[in-house]
Scaffold this motif. Structure first.
Motif, PDB file in Angstrom:
ATOM      1  N   ASP A 379     -33.738  47.714 -57.721  1.00  0.00           N
ATOM      2  CA  ASP A 379     -34.646  47.670 -57.004  1.00  0.00           C
ATOM      3  C   ASP A 379     -33.765  47.328 -55.336  1.00  0.00           C
ATOM      4  O   ASP A 379     -32.357  46.978 -55.640  1.00  0.00           O
ATOM      5  N   GLN A 380     -34.622  47.269 -54.381  1.00  0.00           N
ATOM      6  CA  GLN A 380     -34.141  46.824 -53.246  1.00  0.00           C
ATOM      7  C   GLN A 380     -33.588  45.509 -53.003  1.00  0.00           C
ATOM      8  O   GLN A 380     -32.466  45.391 -52.501  1.00  0.00           O
ATOM      9  N   ARG A 381     -34.018  44.530 -53.883  1.00  0.00           N
ATOM     10  CA  ARG A 381     -33.648  43.222 -53.814  1.00  0.00           C
ATOM     11  C   ARG A 381     -32.182  43.159 -54.322  1.00  0.00           C
ATOM     12  O   ARG A 381     -31.423  42.360 -53.888  1.00  0.00           O
ATOM     13  N   ILE A 382     -32.000  43.606 -55.449  1.00  0.00           N
ATOM     14  CA  ILE A 382     -30.591  43.888 -56.206  1.00  0.00           C
ATOM     15  C   ILE A 382     -29.637  44.462 -55.275  1.00  0.00           C
ATOM     16  O   ILE A 382     -28.478  44.234 -55.208  1.00  0.00           O
ATOM     17  N   PHE A 383     -30.175  45.767 -54.638  1.00  0.00           N
ATOM     18  CA  PHE A 383     -29.263  46.486 -53.743  1.00  0.00           C
ATOM     19  C   PHE A 383     -28.673  45.751 -52.703  1.00  0.00           C
ATOM     20  O   PHE A 383     -27.599  45.591 -52.371  1.00  0.00           O
ATOM     21  N   VAL A 384     -29.704  44.812 -52.070  1.00  0.00           N
ATOM     22  CA  VAL A 384     -29.233  43.983 -50.875  1.00  0.00           C
ATOM     23  C   VAL A 384     -28.273  43.094 -51.141  1.00  0.00           C
ATOM     24  O   VAL A 384     -27.154  42.847 -50.707  1.00  0.00           O
ATOM     25  N   ALA A 385     -28.471  42.361 -52.634  1.00  0.00           N
ATOM     26  CA  ALA A 385     -27.655  41.211 -53.106  1.00  0.00           C
ATOM     27  C   ALA A 385     -26.253  41.995 -53.524  1.00  0.00           C
ATOM     28  O   ALA A 385     -25.123  41.500 -53.185  1.00  0.00           O
ATOM     29  N   LEU A 386     -26.105  43.033 -53.861  1.00  0.00           N
ATOM     30  CA  LEU A 386     -24.689  43.705 -54.203  1.00  0.00           C
ATOM     31  C   LEU A 386     -24.218  43.990 -52.904  1.00  0.00           C
ATOM     32  O   LEU A 386     -23.081  44.176 -52.768  1.00  0.00           O
ATOM     33  N   VAL A 387     -24.891  44.697 -51.658  1.00  0.00           N
ATOM     34  CA  VAL A 387     -24.112  45.067 -50.570  1.00  0.00           C
ATOM     35  C   VAL A 387     -23.536  43.786 -49.942  1.00  0.00           C
ATOM     36  O   VAL A 387     -22.360  43.698 -49.468  1.00  0.00           O
ATOM     37  N   LEU A 388     -24.636  42.491 -49.980  1.00  0.00           N
ATOM     38  CA  LEU A 388     -23.934  41.516 -49.262  1.00  0.00           C
ATOM     39  C   LEU A 388     -22.710  40.962 -50.169  1.00  0.00           C
ATOM     40  O   LEU A 388     -21.683  40.509 -49.395  1.00  0.00           O
ATOM     41  N   MET A 389     -22.844  40.969 -51.546  1.00  0.00           N
ATOM     42  CA  MET A 389     -21.886  40.560 -52.332  1.00  0.00           C
ATOM     43  C   MET A 389     -20.455  41.632 -51.770  1.00  0.00           C
ATOM     44  O   MET A 389     -19.241  40.774 -51.646  1.00  0.00           O
ATOM     45  N   ALA A 390     -20.400  42.768 -51.744  1.00  0.00           N
ATOM     46  CA  ALA A 390     -19.454  43.511 -51.456  1.00  0.00           C
ATOM     47  C   ALA A 390     -18.982  43.214 -50.000  1.00  0.00           C
ATOM     48  O   ALA A 390     -17.418  43.129 -49.973  1.00  0.00           O
ATOM     49  N   PHE A 391     -19.710  42.794 -49.116  1.00  0.00           N
ATOM     50  CA  PHE A 391     -19.354  42.477 -47.726  1.00  0.00           C
ATOM     51  C   PHE A 391     -18.488  41.136 -47.845  1.00  0.00           C
ATOM     52  O   PHE A 391     -17.227  41.034 -47.339  1.00  0.00           O
ATOM     53  N   LEU A 392     -19.126  40.048 -48.402  1.00  0.00           N
ATOM     54  CA  LEU A 392     -18.327  38.873 -48.432  1.00  0.00           C
ATOM     55  C   LEU A 392     -17.142  38.595 -49.258  1.00  0.00           C
ATOM     56  O   LEU A 392     -16.219  38.006 -48.722  1.00  0.00           O
ATOM     57  N   THR A 393     -17.180  39.418 -50.266  1.00  0.00           N
ATOM     58  CA  THR A 393     -15.802  39.321 -51.258  1.00  0.00           C
ATOM     59  C   THR A 393     -14.816  39.975 -50.482  1.00  0.00           C
ATOM     60  O   THR A 393     -13.572  39.662 -50.531  1.00  0.00           O
ATOM     61  N   THR A 394     -15.127  41.123 -49.914  1.00  0.00           N
ATOM     62  CA  THR A 394     -13.916  41.805 -48.840  1.00  0.00           C
ATOM     63  C   THR A 394     -13.460  40.873 -47.813  1.00  0.00           C
ATOM     64  O   THR A 394     -12.335  40.847 -47.403  1.00  0.00           O
ATOM     65  N   LEU A 395     -14.491  40.183 -47.069  1.00  0.00           N
ATOM     66  CA  LEU A 395     -13.925  39.389 -45.908  1.00  0.00           C
ATOM     67  C   LEU A 395     -13.287  38.079 -46.386  1.00  0.00           C
ATOM     68  O   LEU A 395     -12.287  38.067 -46.072  1.00  0.00           O
ATOM     69  N   LEU A 396     -13.720  37.612 -47.740  1.00  0.00           N
ATOM     70  CA  LEU A 396     -13.047  36.649 -48.446  1.00  0.00           C
ATOM     71  C   LEU A 396     -11.727  36.828 -48.922  1.00  0.00           C
ATOM     72  O   LEU A 396     -10.656  36.247 -48.507  1.00  0.00           O
ATOM     73  N   SER A 397     -11.446  38.106 -49.353  1.00  0.00           N
ATOM     74  CA  SER A 397     -10.101  38.435 -49.603  1.00  0.00           C
ATOM     75  C   SER A 397      -9.308  38.501 -48.576  1.00  0.00           C
ATOM     76  O   SER A 397      -7.921  38.134 -48.559  1.00  0.00           O
ATOM     77  N   SER A 398      -9.573  39.200 -47.803  1.00  0.00           N
ATOM     78  CA  SER A 398      -8.783  39.442 -46.438  1.00  0.00           C
ATOM     79  C   SER A 398      -8.446  38.251 -45.835  1.00  0.00           C
ATOM     80  O   SER A 398      -6.986  37.965 -45.489  1.00  0.00           O
ATOM     81  N   VAL A 399      -9.136  37.172 -45.620  1.00  0.00           N
ATOM     82  CA  VAL A 399      -8.802  35.929 -45.012  1.00  0.00           C
ATOM     83  C   VAL A 399      -8.107  35.015 -45.979  1.00  0.00           C
ATOM     84  O   VAL A 399      -7.188  34.511 -45.313  1.00  0.00           O
ATOM     85  N   VAL A 400      -8.352  35.038 -47.058  1.00  0.00           N
ATOM     86  CA  VAL A 400      -7.776  34.087 -47.979  1.00  0.00           C
ATOM     87  C   VAL A 400      -6.216  34.398 -48.475  1.00  0.00           C
ATOM     88  O   VAL A 400      -5.329  33.764 -48.745  1.00  0.00           O
TER      89      VAL A 400
END
Length: 406
Positions: A379-400
Motif C-alpha cells: 500500500d501507499q504507507r509501505i511504498f513511502v517507507a521503501l522510497v524513503l529507505m532507498a533515499f536515505l541508504t543512498t545518501l548514507l552510502s555516499s557520505v560514509v
C-alpha cells in the motif's frame, strides 16, 4: 488525445524535466547522486508539497484526465525498459573469476542476511504490515527488496570517487551484480505468481518458467545475436541501424516476458545483461554512448520524478514503519556484506566499506516498490517507507564511503 490534452501532456513532461534538472543539479553540486535530486523534485512537485499548499496549481498541471494519465504511464513504462537495459549493461561477471571466494562470500552474506530479516519480520508480525492474504508473497517481496542493491547508483558513486577499478570497487560492483541477478529472478517469480494467482500453477512450474526464460534470452543473445552483430558490416557502418535493432530486441524481450507472465522490465534487463558479455568493443561503445545517455538523462529523470508524484509523504508517512525498514535494511546489508567480505579475506575497514557501498538501494529499490504498488502487493504507507529507505541508504552510502576511504 485532443489538442488540449496533448498540450497538457507536453507541459507535464517539460515541468518534470525542469524540476529533475534543477534538483539534480543541486545534488550534483553537493556531491550526491543525481537520482536523489530527481526524487526530491518529484516530492516537491507532487501531492506532498505542491498538492498540499497549491492544490489549484497541482490540479492544473496534473489533471485527472484518463487519456493524459494513460499516455504518461505508457511513456514511463517505455523509459523503464531502456533504463533496465542500461542497468543490465552494467552486469559484467569477469571479476568473479578473479576473486571467487571474496565475491561469493560477500554476495551470499550480503544477500541472505537482509533477505532473511525482511522475510522473518513480516512472517512474525503480519498485522503490523496490514497483510492478511498473500502474506507469504509479501514476505518474499520484503526480503527481496531489502537484499537488493542499486547497481547504477553504486557505479556512479564509485566513479565519482575514482574507485571503480580498485579492489574495493570491483568487489562492491561484482557482489551487487550477483546479488541483484538473483534478486531480479526472485522478483520476476513473484510477479508471475501475482499475475496468475496461486491456484492455477505451482511454485515449481513458475520458477522453471522464469529461469527458463532467463536462459533462453541470455543464450539467444550471447550465442546467436551477438556473433551476427559482431560479424556484420551493416551494424558497424550504420550506428543508427544498430540502435534501432537493439531497441527492437528490447521490445521483443519485453513482449516475451509479458507472455511468460513476468513483467516486461525483466526482459529488457536480460537483453542488457546478454549484451554486456562478449560484445564487439566498437559496437559496445556505440550502444553505451547513445542508448545509455538517452535512457539516463531523459527517461530516468521522468521516471524518478514520477515516483515523487506517487508518494504522499504528508499523509502516508508512518515514522515507526519507516524507521524499522531503514534500520533492518542497513543492519542486514552492512553487517551481512561486511562479514562476507571479511571472511573472504579483506581487512575490517575495507570490509566495512564494501558493506556500506552495497547498502545503497537508490533507483532499483524504487523501481521494485513502484511495480509492487502497481500490482497492489503493497500500500501507499509501505511504498513511502521503501522510497524513503532507498533515499536515505543512498545518501548514507555516499557520505560514509568517502569517510571510510579517505
Amino acid at each position: 488525445m485532443n489538442p488540449d490534452q496533448f498540450q497538457s501532456f507536453f507541459i507535464q513532461i517539460a515541468v518534470m524535466l525542469a524540476v529533475a534538472w534543477l534538483f539534480g543539479y543541486l545534488m550534483k553540486r553537493l556531491a550526491q547522486p543525481i537520482v536523489l535530486g530527481e526524487i526530491i523534485g518529484g516530492i516537491v512537485l507532487g501531492p506532498t508539497l505542491l498538492g498540499s499548499f497549491c492544490p489549484d496549481v497541482y490540479a492544473m498541471l496534473f489533471p485527472d484526465d484518463k487519456a493524459i494519465v494513460t499516455g504518461m504511464a505508457a511513456l514511463l513504462k517505455i523509459g523503464l525498459l531502456f533504463f533496465m537495459f542500461a542497468a543490465g549493461l552494467e552486469v559484467n561477471l569477469v571479476h568473479f573469476r578473479q576473486s571467487k571466494k571474496l565475491i561469493a562470500m560477500t554476495s551470499f552474506c550480503g544477500g541472505m542476511l537482509p533477505f532473511a530479516l525482511g522475510f522473518v519480520m513480516v512472517m512474525l508480525f503480519p498485522t503490523f504490515w496490514g497483510q492478511t492474504d498473500r502474506l507469504f508473497l509479501f514476505a518474499l517481496f520484503m526480503g527481496t527488496a531489502l537484499s537488493i542493491s542499486a547497481l547504477p547508483v553504486i557505479a556512479r558513486i564509485l566513479m565519482e570517487m575514482d574507485l571503480i577499478g580498485s579492489r574495493i570497487g570491483m568487489t562492491v560492483m561484482t557482489s551487487a551484480m550477483v546479488t541483484d541477478w538473483f534478486g531480479w529472478i526472485l522478483f520476476a517469480f513473484l510477479l508471475r505468481q501475482l499475475g496468475h494467482g496461486d491456484a492455477e500453477e505451482g511454485v515449481v512450474t513458475t520458477l522453471v518458467l522464469v529461469l527458463g526464460y532467463t536462459v533462453v534470452v541470455l543464450g539467444i543473445g550471447r550465442w546467436i545475436v551477438l556473433p551476427v552483430m559482431n560479424n556484420s558490416r551493416l551494424f558497424k557502418d550504420w550506428p543508427g541501424g544498430l540502435l534501432s535493432f537493439v531497441a527492437l530486441l528490447i521490445m521483443l524481450a519485453a513482449v516475451g516476458a509479458e507472455k511468460v507472465g513476468i513483467h516486461a522490465f525483466f526482459g529488457a534487463f536480460l537483453v542488457g545483461m546478454a549484451f554486456s558479455q562478449g560484445h564487439d568493443p566498437e559496437q559496445e561503445k556505440t550502444i553505451n554512448s547513445m542508448i545509455q545517455p538517452f535512457a539516463l538523462t531523459f527517461f530516468a529523470p521522468l521516471y524518478f520524478v514520477s515516483v515523487g508524484l506517487k508518494a504522499n509523504f504528508s499523509s502516508q508517512l508512518d515514522v515507526t514503519l519507516c524507521s524499522l525498514i531503514f534500520f533492518v535494511a542497513c543492519f542486514g546489508k552492512i553487517v551481512g556484506a561486511g562479514l562476507g567480505a571479511r571472511f573472504g579475506g579483506m581487512q575490517w575497514r575495507e570490509a566495512l566499506a564494501v558493506g556500506v557501498g552495497l547498502n545503497a538501494r537508490g533507483a532499483v529499490e524504487i523501481i521494485l516498490a513502484s511495480i509492487a504498488l502497481e500490482y497492489h502487493l503493497i500500500d501507499q504507507r509501505i511504498f513511502v517507507a521503501l522510497v524513503l529507505m532507498a533515499f536515505l541508504t543512498t545518501l548514507l552510502s555516499s557520505v560514509v564511503l568517502k569517510y571510510l576511504l579517505k
